[in-house]
Scaffold this motif. Structure first.
Motif, mmCIF file in Angstrom:
data_model
loop_
_atom_site.group_PDB
_atom_site.id
_atom_site.type_symbol
_atom_site.label_atom_id
_atom_site.label_comp_id
_atom_site.label_asym_id
_atom_site.label_seq_id
_atom_site.Cartn_x
_atom_site.Cartn_y
_atom_site.Cartn_z
ATOM 1 N N PRO A 9 -14.390 -2.131 -32.216
ATOM 2 C CA PRO A 9 -15.378 -1.437 -32.863
ATOM 3 C C PRO A 9 -16.701 -2.305 -33.777
ATOM 4 C CG PRO A 9 -13.676 -1.881 -34.336
ATOM 5 C CD PRO A 9 -13.247 -2.378 -32.932
ATOM 6 N N THR A 10 -16.469 -3.629 -33.356
ATOM 7 C CA THR A 10 -17.419 -4.525 -34.216
ATOM 8 C C THR A 10 -18.935 -4.305 -33.900
ATOM 9 O OG1 THR A 10 -17.606 -6.249 -32.495
ATOM 10 C CG2 THR A 10 -15.802 -6.520 -34.335
ATOM 11 N N GLY A 11 -19.334 -3.802 -32.752
ATOM 12 C CA GLY A 11 -20.634 -3.542 -32.252
ATOM 13 C C GLY A 11 -21.343 -4.870 -32.138
ATOM 14 N N GLU A 12 -20.818 -6.022 -31.821
ATOM 15 C CA GLU A 12 -21.260 -7.173 -31.640
ATOM 16 C C GLU A 12 -21.501 -7.105 -29.948
ATOM 17 O OE1 GLU A 12 -19.730 -10.786 -32.739
ATOM 18 O OE2 GLU A 12 -18.991 -9.961 -34.506
ATOM 19 N N LEU A 13 -22.900 -7.627 -29.489
ATOM 20 C CA LEU A 13 -23.013 -7.870 -28.040
ATOM 21 C C LEU A 13 -22.266 -8.908 -27.445
ATOM 22 C CD1 LEU A 13 -25.039 -6.895 -25.924
ATOM 23 C CD2 LEU A 13 -26.467 -8.929 -26.556
ATOM 24 N N ALA A 14 -21.368 -8.307 -26.514
ATOM 25 C CA ALA A 14 -20.559 -9.093 -25.651
ATOM 26 C C ALA A 14 -21.256 -9.760 -24.405
ATOM 27 C CB ALA A 14 -19.320 -8.488 -25.259
ATOM 28 N N ILE A 15 -21.792 -9.008 -23.650
ATOM 29 C CA ILE A 15 -22.714 -9.209 -22.573
ATOM 30 C C ILE A 15 -24.047 -8.780 -22.565
ATOM 31 C CG2 ILE A 15 -22.657 -9.320 -19.678
ATOM 32 C CD1 ILE A 15 -19.722 -9.388 -20.066
ATOM 33 N N ASP A 23 -28.799 11.027 -9.185
ATOM 34 C CA ASP A 23 -27.429 10.712 -9.098
ATOM 35 C C ASP A 23 -27.347 9.477 -8.486
ATOM 36 O OD1 ASP A 23 -26.602 12.754 -10.818
ATOM 37 O OD2 ASP A 23 -26.304 13.977 -9.151
ATOM 38 N N LEU A 24 -26.589 8.194 -8.892
ATOM 39 C CA LEU A 24 -26.737 6.860 -8.172
ATOM 40 C C LEU A 24 -25.110 6.327 -8.595
ATOM 41 C CD1 LEU A 24 -29.942 5.328 -8.928
ATOM 42 C CD2 LEU A 24 -29.263 6.313 -6.711
ATOM 43 N N LEU A 25 -24.727 5.656 -7.608
ATOM 44 C CA LEU A 25 -23.634 4.703 -8.034
ATOM 45 C C LEU A 25 -24.075 3.504 -8.393
ATOM 46 C CD1 LEU A 25 -21.219 5.788 -5.074
ATOM 47 C CD2 LEU A 25 -20.934 6.586 -7.361
ATOM 48 N N THR A 26 -23.602 2.726 -9.228
ATOM 49 C CA THR A 26 -23.791 1.481 -9.581
ATOM 50 C C THR A 26 -22.638 0.567 -10.118
ATOM 51 O OG1 THR A 26 -25.130 0.119 -11.290
ATOM 52 C CG2 THR A 26 -23.933 2.123 -12.148
ATOM 53 N N THR A 27 -22.787 -0.747 -9.732
ATOM 54 C CA THR A 27 -21.625 -1.527 -9.845
ATOM 55 C C THR A 27 -21.631 -2.241 -11.291
ATOM 56 O OG1 THR A 27 -21.856 -2.174 -7.519
ATOM 57 C CG2 THR A 27 -20.636 -3.658 -8.750
ATOM 58 N N VAL A 28 -20.583 -2.328 -11.819
ATOM 59 C CA VAL A 28 -20.424 -2.654 -13.028
ATOM 60 C C VAL A 28 -19.269 -3.765 -13.212
ATOM 61 C CG1 VAL A 28 -19.864 -2.267 -15.653
ATOM 62 C CG2 VAL A 28 -21.200 -0.565 -14.106
ATOM 63 N N GLN A 29 -19.704 -5.006 -13.706
ATOM 64 C CA GLN A 29 -18.739 -6.010 -13.903
ATOM 65 C C GLN A 29 -18.079 -5.923 -15.373
ATOM 66 O OE1 GLN A 29 -20.364 -9.855 -12.560
ATOM 67 N NE2 GLN A 29 -18.386 -11.107 -13.164
ATOM 68 N N PRO A 30 -16.983 -6.008 -15.522
ATOM 69 C CA PRO A 30 -16.233 -6.089 -16.896
ATOM 70 C C PRO A 30 -16.393 -7.308 -17.476
ATOM 71 C CG PRO A 30 -14.594 -5.684 -15.290
ATOM 72 C CD PRO A 30 -15.886 -5.660 -14.458
ATOM 73 N N PRO A 31 -16.176 -7.488 -18.843
ATOM 74 C CA PRO A 31 -16.107 -8.795 -19.391
ATOM 75 C C PRO A 31 -14.842 -9.297 -19.024
ATOM 76 C CG PRO A 31 -16.620 -6.788 -20.952
ATOM 77 C CD PRO A 31 -16.358 -6.207 -19.729
ATOM 78 N N GLU A 32 -14.862 -10.567 -19.044
ATOM 79 C CA GLU A 32 -13.334 -11.348 -18.569
ATOM 80 C C GLU A 32 -12.383 -11.247 -19.776
ATOM 81 O OE1 GLU A 32 -14.230 -15.520 -17.630
ATOM 82 O OE2 GLU A 32 -15.978 -14.965 -15.965
ATOM 83 N N ARG A 39 -10.052 -9.515 -22.274
ATOM 84 C CA ARG A 39 -9.543 -8.162 -22.557
ATOM 85 C C ARG A 39 -9.874 -7.727 -23.929
ATOM 86 N NH1 ARG A 39 -3.041 -8.245 -20.964
ATOM 87 N NH2 ARG A 39 -3.505 -6.338 -21.844
ATOM 88 N N GLY A 40 -9.898 -6.502 -23.867
ATOM 89 C CA GLY A 40 -10.467 -5.607 -25.383
ATOM 90 C C GLY A 40 -10.898 -4.364 -25.145
ATOM 91 N N ASP A 41 -11.320 -3.748 -26.237
ATOM 92 C CA ASP A 41 -12.230 -2.534 -26.189
ATOM 93 C C ASP A 41 -13.508 -2.900 -26.218
ATOM 94 O OD1 ASP A 41 -9.744 -1.316 -25.993
ATOM 95 O OD2 ASP A 41 -9.645 -0.766 -28.202
ATOM 96 N N TYR A 42 -14.242 -2.277 -25.538
ATOM 97 C CA TYR A 42 -15.802 -2.575 -25.408
ATOM 98 C C TYR A 42 -16.561 -1.290 -25.249
ATOM 99 C CZ TYR A 42 -14.464 -7.438 -24.349
ATOM 100 O OH TYR A 42 -14.046 -8.411 -24.345
ATOM 101 N N ARG A 43 -17.713 -1.302 -25.602
ATOM 102 C CA ARG A 43 -18.732 0.007 -25.289
ATOM 103 C C ARG A 43 -19.625 -0.294 -24.154
ATOM 104 N NH1 ARG A 43 -23.533 1.297 -27.632
ATOM 105 N NH2 ARG A 43 -23.346 -0.323 -29.016
ATOM 106 N N LEU A 44 -19.854 0.204 -23.306
ATOM 107 C CA LEU A 44 -20.612 -0.197 -22.024
ATOM 108 C C LEU A 44 -21.807 0.854 -22.378
ATOM 109 C CD1 LEU A 44 -21.196 -0.823 -19.242
ATOM 110 C CD2 LEU A 44 -20.097 1.236 -18.530
ATOM 111 N N ALA A 45 -23.044 0.374 -22.387
ATOM 112 C CA ALA A 45 -24.451 0.824 -22.700
ATOM 113 C C ALA A 45 -24.949 0.868 -21.418
ATOM 114 C CB ALA A 45 -24.929 0.253 -23.664
#
Length: 86
Positions: free
Chosen positions: A22-28, A47-56, A58-64
């Motif tokens: 929940p910190t809101g800091e930009l991770a990537i 409507d499109l499919l997109t590829t998303v690469q998660p952060p390396e 572990r943790g809780d993130y917000r994807l924008a």
């Protein structure tokens, strides 16, 4: 009203940012890019499919997810959601 397109010199693509939750800091900042298959007219949806690469890490993130016009700007009125990376 302006049409958006994946054509040069400044193509519009789909991309994303990852924020620590929940910190809101930009991770990537720079997410992978997805091309638009064709120009999109004002008021039109696509409507499109997109590829998303998660952060390396572990943790809780917000994807924008948002549009980016290469070499110009990010469209920050993004669709967001919280994602757990295990």
């Amino acid at each position: 009203a302006v049409r958006i397109s994946s054509m040069p010199p400044h193509p519009v693509r789909i991309s994303y940012h990852w924020y620590d939750h929940p910190t809101g800091e930009l991770a990537i900042f720079e997410g992978l890019r997805t091309r638009l298959p064709r120009p999109v007219q004002p008021g039109e949806t696509l409507d499109l499919l997109t590829t998303v690469q998660p952060p390396e890490k572990r943790g809780d993130y917000r994807l924008a997810v948002m549009l980016v016009q290469e070499g110009c700007r990010w469209f920050d009125d993004a669709a967001t959601g919280v994602v757990r990376v295990n």
